[in-house]
Write an enzyme that holds these catalytic residues in place. Structure first.
Site, PDB file in Angstrom:
ATOM      1  N   HIS A  79      51.520  22.749  90.645  1.00  0.00           N
ATOM      2  CA  HIS A  79      51.846  23.568  89.470  1.00  0.00           C
ATOM      3  C   HIS A  79      53.346  23.861  89.410  1.00  0.00           C
ATOM      4  CE1 HIS A  79      47.462  25.252  89.638  1.00  0.00           C
ATOM      5  NE2 HIS A  79      47.509  23.960  89.350  1.00  0.00           N
ATOM      6  N   HIS A 237      44.638  21.240  81.720  1.00  0.00           N
ATOM      7  CA  HIS A 237      45.049  21.549  83.087  1.00  0.00           C
ATOM      8  C   HIS A 237      45.117  20.281  83.933  1.00  0.00           C
ATOM      9  CE1 HIS A 237      45.941  23.951  86.576  1.00  0.00           C
ATOM     10  NE2 HIS A 237      45.156  23.117  87.241  1.00  0.00           N
ATOM     11  N   ASP A 241      48.334  19.041  86.055  1.00  0.00           N
ATOM     12  CA  ASP A 241      48.307  18.547  87.434  1.00  0.00           C
ATOM     13  C   ASP A 241      48.954  17.175  87.541  1.00  0.00           C
ATOM     14  OD1 ASP A 241      47.082  20.735  88.606  1.00  0.00           O
ATOM     15  OD2 ASP A 241      45.066  19.874  88.572  1.00  0.00           O
ATOM     16  N   HIS A 264      44.123  14.534  91.998  1.00  0.00           N
ATOM     17  CA  HIS A 264      45.329  14.469  92.828  1.00  0.00           C
ATOM     18  C   HIS A 264      45.423  13.159  93.606  1.00  0.00           C
ATOM     19  CE1 HIS A 264      46.190  18.541  91.749  1.00  0.00           C
ATOM     20  NE2 HIS A 264      45.100  19.012  92.324  1.00  0.00           N
TER      21      HIS A 264
END
EC number: 3.5.1.108
Length: 286
Positions: A79, A237, A241, A264
């Site tokens: 973030h 969101h 990321d 991720h």
């Protein structure tokens, strides 16, 4: 496109808790000279060596993106990295008190507010960019991510959940500072109540709360009293990321990044695949 490198005007500190361990955490952002890049350092560990914010330094991608290894690892950098990248900041030292970047409100908004409070300084050195020259794709099961040539910086992120509240959502947009501020920076990290309870039982996600997470209940409704900030907050969101994870390429990129059911690990694998193919990109100066 900013032609010259930037840093922040003066130091600023943000404090909160780590979302995984639940312990107090703080991040002190300090100006850095041109061509320094983004460096993280554990201020709570004596003589801790700085860790470059680069994909080669990723230690883990489970639940978050981590840099470094063993006792000096720094969790949940995404973030902050998203905010740094979106604001066009090239040089910064980040001193972390504890093993995690504070989760704050689960978005990038507080980091942007902190930078806004101290200002941004333009430096003498020219910026450099990674320009994508050909498509590079990685796959994992039914998930995939790819870079391809594009005249700009574009993200096309698609998610697909069985949960009917989320379902299939896609965010496709050129992403610059203005777009990030308005469309992505306030989108919250999210999770399912059943998963949060399981993680709590395992001693994880101890800092997660309705103050920093968007929670979906067992009845597929939003637990948070304020509801959704966007009807597609979930994919926004995930895009936030991705902006943070791709910033670990070390330089801003010119091209399009697309993903389907990514996260991720997939984001980092895509960056590694790109950088490992010298014919897929070139470094250019503004």
């Amino acid at each position: 496109m900013n032609a010259y490198q930037k840093t922040i005007g003066r130091a600023v500190t943000l404090s909160g808790v780590g979302i995984h361990g639940g312990a107090p955490a703080s991040a002190r952002l300090l100006p850095a000279d041109a061509d320094t890049g983004i460096l993280f350092q554990r201020s709570d560990i004596k003589d801790s060596a700085p860790v470059c914010a680069h994909v080669s330094q990723i230690g883990a991608t489970d639940l978050c993106t981590s840099l470094g290894a063993r006792e000096a690892r720094i969790d949940t950098v995404e973030h902050l990295m998203a905010a740094i990248s979106a604001l066009g900041i090239d040089n910064l030292v980040v001193e972390i008190e504890g093993p995690e970047v504070p989760i704050l409100d689960g978005t990038s908004a507080r980091f942007i507010e902190a930078v806004d409070s101290v200002g941004v300084v333009t430096q003498d050195a020219k910026r450099r960019f990674i320009r994508i020259l050909k498509t590079v794709r990685v796959e994992a099961g039914n998930s995939w991510g790819e870079f391809r040539p594009y005249d700009g910086t574009r993200f096309e992120v698609e998610i697909d959940f069985e949960c009917p509240l989320i379902g299939r959502q896609k965010f496709a947009h050129d992403v610059d500072e203005e777009t990030f501020r308005k469309e992505l920076s306030t989108a919250r990290t999210f999770g399912f109540m059943k998963d949060v309870e399981r993680l709590w039982a395992a001693g994880l996600a101890l800092g997660a709360s309705l103050d920093n997470s968007l929670v979906i209940g067992d009845d597929n409704s939003i637990v948070n009293a304020d509801g959704l900030r966007f009807k597609d907050e979930f994919v926004r969101h995930k895009t936030l990321d991705a902006v943070g994870d791709l910033a670990l390429a070390g330089l801003p990129f010119i091209g399009c990044f697309s993903s389907y059911r990514g996260g991720h690990r997939l984001n980092s694998e895509a960056v590694k695949a790109l950088l490992s193919d010298e014919t897929a990109f070139e470094i250019i100066e503004a």
